[in-house]
Design a protein around this motif. Structure first.
Motif, mmCIF file in Angstrom:
data_model
loop_
_atom_site.group_PDB
_atom_site.id
_atom_site.type_symbol
_atom_site.label_atom_id
_atom_site.label_comp_id
_atom_site.label_asym_id
_atom_site.label_seq_id
_atom_site.Cartn_x
_atom_site.Cartn_y
_atom_site.Cartn_z
ATOM 1 N N ASP A 127 -104.498 13.058 117.872
ATOM 2 C CA ASP A 127 -105.016 12.836 116.634
ATOM 3 C C ASP A 127 -106.368 12.176 116.425
ATOM 4 O OD1 ASP A 127 -104.692 12.899 113.733
ATOM 5 O OD2 ASP A 127 -103.999 10.666 114.064
ATOM 6 N N ILE B 2 -112.883 21.020 107.332
ATOM 7 C CA ILE B 2 -112.728 20.563 105.884
ATOM 8 C C ILE B 2 -114.057 20.537 105.451
ATOM 9 C CG2 ILE B 2 -112.247 18.273 104.648
ATOM 10 C CD1 ILE B 2 -110.307 17.641 106.665
ATOM 11 N N ALA C 213 -103.103 21.577 108.888
ATOM 12 C CA ALA C 213 -102.738 20.174 108.802
ATOM 13 C C ALA C 213 -101.103 20.216 108.458
ATOM 14 C CB ALA C 213 -103.383 19.682 107.400
ATOM 15 N N SER D 253 -96.410 16.142 114.616
ATOM 16 C CA SER D 253 -96.749 14.837 114.867
ATOM 17 C C SER D 253 -95.687 13.845 114.603
ATOM 18 C CB SER D 253 -97.926 14.080 114.316
ATOM 19 O OG SER D 253 -97.710 14.081 113.054
ATOM 20 N N LEU D 254 -94.739 14.197 113.332
ATOM 21 C CA LEU D 254 -93.871 13.317 113.057
ATOM 22 C C LEU D 254 -92.421 13.334 113.913
ATOM 23 C CD1 LEU D 254 -93.452 13.639 109.325
ATOM 24 C CD2 LEU D 254 -94.744 12.024 110.562
ATOM 25 N N PRO E 240 -95.806 7.651 108.418
ATOM 26 C CA PRO E 240 -97.078 7.943 107.973
ATOM 27 C C PRO E 240 -98.194 7.140 108.784
ATOM 28 C CG PRO E 240 -95.840 6.858 106.135
ATOM 29 C CD PRO E 240 -94.870 7.058 107.351
ATOM 30 N N TRP F 42 -98.242 6.935 112.067
ATOM 31 C CA TRP F 42 -98.517 7.844 112.939
ATOM 32 C C TRP F 42 -98.972 9.153 112.763
ATOM 33 C CZ3 TRP F 42 -99.464 5.779 117.927
ATOM 34 C CH2 TRP F 42 -98.912 4.417 118.288
ATOM 35 N N SER F 43 -98.676 9.575 111.622
ATOM 36 C CA SER F 43 -99.019 11.148 111.387
ATOM 37 C C SER F 43 -100.398 11.173 111.325
ATOM 38 C CB SER F 43 -98.266 11.532 110.073
ATOM 39 O OG SER F 43 -99.049 10.929 108.959
ATOM 40 N N SER F 44 -100.984 12.291 111.436
ATOM 41 C CA SER F 44 -102.371 12.608 111.784
ATOM 42 C C SER F 44 -103.189 12.078 110.861
ATOM 43 C CB SER F 44 -102.570 14.177 111.548
ATOM 44 O OG SER F 44 -104.074 14.188 111.859
ATOM 45 N N TYR F 45 -104.123 11.235 111.127
ATOM 46 C CA TYR F 45 -105.429 10.595 110.528
ATOM 47 C C TYR F 45 -106.231 11.641 109.592
ATOM 48 C CZ TYR F 45 -110.062 8.733 110.313
ATOM 49 O OH TYR F 45 -111.437 8.240 109.904
ATOM 50 N N LEU F 46 -106.606 12.551 110.219
ATOM 51 C CA LEU F 46 -107.380 13.480 109.517
ATOM 52 C C LEU F 46 -106.623 14.274 108.398
ATOM 53 C CD1 LEU F 46 -109.466 15.351 112.170
ATOM 54 C CD2 LEU F 46 -110.347 14.434 110.049
ATOM 55 N N VAL F 47 -105.348 14.614 108.785
ATOM 56 C CA VAL F 47 -104.503 15.221 107.863
ATOM 57 C C VAL F 47 -104.200 14.425 106.665
ATOM 58 C CG1 VAL F 47 -102.240 16.197 107.271
ATOM 59 C CG2 VAL F 47 -103.275 16.530 109.497
ATOM 60 N N LYS F 48 -104.010 13.046 106.732
ATOM 61 C CA LYS F 48 -103.954 12.276 105.744
ATOM 62 C C LYS F 48 -105.270 12.252 104.792
ATOM 63 C CE LYS F 48 -102.107 8.899 108.447
ATOM 64 N NZ LYS F 48 -101.759 7.721 108.969
ATOM 65 N N TYR G 29 -107.468 14.519 104.891
ATOM 66 C CA TYR G 29 -107.483 15.644 104.277
ATOM 67 C C TYR G 29 -106.806 15.792 102.757
ATOM 68 C CZ TYR G 29 -106.997 20.610 102.895
ATOM 69 O OH TYR G 29 -107.200 21.809 102.287
#
Lengths: 266, 302
Positions: free
Chosen positions: A202, A225, A238, A245-246, B134, B136-142, B144
């Motif tokens: 990530d 983006i 995404a 990732s979860l 949350p 650990w979930s993707s930084y870029l996705v968050k 976004y």
């Protein structure tokens, strides 16, 4: 003890904060199926076309492949380094022992851009060409602490007596390591490894500084983006990244603390 | 058969035993073998790089050759101090980082308190997983997600219109950056605050209420002081992560943070010494915050 009203107020506030944590993720979920390129609220219609567009994007696939390669190597290297450091700190007394965990945590405790620039300027000075390898080196550097923390926590919780028992029963150092130490560490290693993988997969702040022309998945998403036209495709990717990732993180949580779920996340 | 396999197995076993015996007698060699590689990687390569970066801050770039000249001096820091642009960027970055840390502590507190002191064990475990996922979930996705939320005519704009703000256009403002940062780092604050709240003995709270302390007094006099180590740890995360970020200001808002100036100077402007000097600013600010927290006794309860 708190009064009844205070309890209710805290309960409501806690619920709202949890909602705050999850609503944005739901938004990503919803907009991945949005028919329009504009991100107006509410979405006009639903479609699956962005997913097929994303899959047909060769850059995306190459980026995905690179990210997986980098994360695998970074995880492997950090497993090795993290374990060795944890063993050294746990088993031995030496000069500077107290500062090991401090130094290991620096790469993620310092503002990300500092680590990124430090490594970049060092590599630039020594004339290394930026490639997937330089990204792997950077990622391994900040993943070590994750492994170290997991392994040392497990080592501290294991009693030394089973090691002594193994030695007393005639096992040599290798056998003790192979049949006693390693099995007690197994779940901590898997948990740490999964988290390190997720962290590397990530990462963008350090990656941007250490990469040449190669794309990684975060770099691809970042570029997508920035071009509003590409946002829906980025959104579909995404959504998949969130789901992917979860899964490892969920399992890492369960593995790291099998007996006491309350300590999750420490 | 059995003998043959044994005789094949034994010598190798002997060498192995020999090595392992030697290492047991010479613990220093064993330590060197174990610690050598991590020490070389983190202790030498990483700390060395940090040292080099630090030194770079005192060098300069030759205007003609655009090569770095090892000509020691404080000119980069002088530029940063006297230039109005850099001062504005620094104040903006540190100001927003402070606000993010403060808001995250306020948001984290009820959730952490509920998980640590009120919820039953099963609910508590579920909340902790819900906070960690949350994180650990993707930084870029968050990030976004917040690009979408703050998009023109997006969700937040339509919500604000309901409240009577005609043309919010939140995406172009610093509010969008602030909200995104507050969202991104919240889980990092919840966890340490939770850990410190969980450690308060129930008897303290009972004692306070037995002595006539109302909820508010118990909070002010018992809970808050005892949660300070967690609050400090969490706010340092939020603070430091904001100071070191350059992605969110690019994607969500349209403002420059310290990170963006550094990024531009490393890339486009090719002035590594100035970038290195500017990178010292977040480090110094975080160090000052840590020192202040220590002075105030934030770590004594740890």
């Amino acid at each position: 003890m708190e009064s009844r009203t205070a309890r209710i107020a805290i309960r409501v506030a806690a619920g709202l904060v949890l909602a705050f944590l999850y609503i944005p993720l739901l938004v990503v979920f919803l907009y991945a199926f949005n028919d329009s390129v504009a991100q107006d609220w509410p979405p006009k219609g639903l479609t699956l076309k962005w997913f097929s567009l994303a899959w047909d994007d060769t850059n995306m696939r190459e980026a995905l492949g690179n990210s997986i390669k980098i994360a695998l190597v970074a995880t492997f290297v950090s497993l090795l380094l993290g374990c060795l450091a944890a063993f050294a700190v746990h088993r031995f007394r030496f000069f500077g022992r107290e500062s090991v965990s401090f130094v290991l945590v620096l790469p993620i405790a310092l503002p990300g851009i500092v680590t990124a620039m430090a490594l970049r300027s060092a590599m630039g000075t020594t004339g290394v060409t930026f490639s997937l390898w330089t990204i792997m080196i950077g990622h391994a550097t900040f993943c070590v602490v994750v492994i170290f923390n997991n392994v040392i926590a497990r080592l501290r919780r294991t009693t030394g007596s089973i090691i002594e028992a193994s030695m007393d029963l005639g096992a040599d150092g290798w056998q003790t390591f192979r049949y006693v130490t390693l099995p007690t560490l197994a779940t901590a290693l898997v948990a740490g490894g999964l988290l390190a993988f997720a962290l590397s997969f990530d990462e963008i702040i350090v990656t941007n500084f250490l990469s040449g022309a190669e794309l990684t998945l975060p770099k691809w998403i970042f570029n997508a983006i920035r071009l509003p036209r590409n946002r829906p495709v980025a959104n579909a990717v995404a959504l998949i990244v969130i789901v992917l990732s979860l899964i490892p993180v969920y399992f890492a949580q369960r593995l790291a603390n099998p007996s006491d779920p309350e300590r999750a996340g420490r | 058969m059995g003998d043959a396999s044994k005789s094949v197995g034994l010598p190798r076993r002997g060498i192995r035993r020999g090595i392992s015996g030697y290492l047991n007698v010479h613990p220093k060699v064993k330590l060197a073998l174990i610690l050598g590689i991590p020490l070389l990687w983190i202790g030498v390569v990483y700390l060395g790089s940090l040292g080099l970066l630090f030194a770079n801050g005192f060098w300069r770039v030759d205007v003609l050759t655009s090569k770095i000249v090892h000509d020691w001096g404080l000119r980069n820091f002088q530029t940063l101090w006297t230039s109005k642009v850099y001062r504005t960027v620094t104040i903006r970055t540190v100001g927003i980082a402070t606000a993010v840390a403060a808001v995250d502590v306020i948001l984290a507190f009820p959730l952490a308190f509920y998980a640590a002191r009120i919820a039953r064990p099963r609910v508590r475990a579920a909340i902790l997983v819900a906070v960690v996922l949350p994180l650990w979930s993707s930084y870029l996705v968050k990030t976004y997600a917040w690009v979408t939320i703050t998009a023109p005519n997006g969700i937040l704009d339509s919500v604000l219109r309901v409240f009577g703000i005609p043309n919010p256009d939140i995406g172009a403002s610093q509010w969008a950056i602030f909200l995104t940062f507050a969202y991104l780092w919240l889980p990092f604050v919840v966890l340490p605050v939770y850990a410190s709240l969980e450690r308060i003995p129930e008897s303290y709270l009972e004692a306070s209420s037995d002595l006539g302390g109302k909820s508010w007094i118990t909070f002010r006099r018992v809970i808050w002081p005892m949660s300070i180590p967690g609050v400090v740890a969490g706010s340092i995360f939020a603070f430091s992560l904001t100071l070191g970020d350059y992605i969110v200001p690019i994607l969500v808002g349209n403002t420059k943070f310290i990170g963006n100036v550094i990024y531009d100077n490393v890339g486009v402007a090719n002035n590594l010494p100035l970038a290195a000097a500017f990178a010292m600013v977040p480090v110094i600010v975080v160090a000052a915050y840590l020192a202040l927290a220590k002075r105030l006794g934030a770590f004594e309860a740890l």
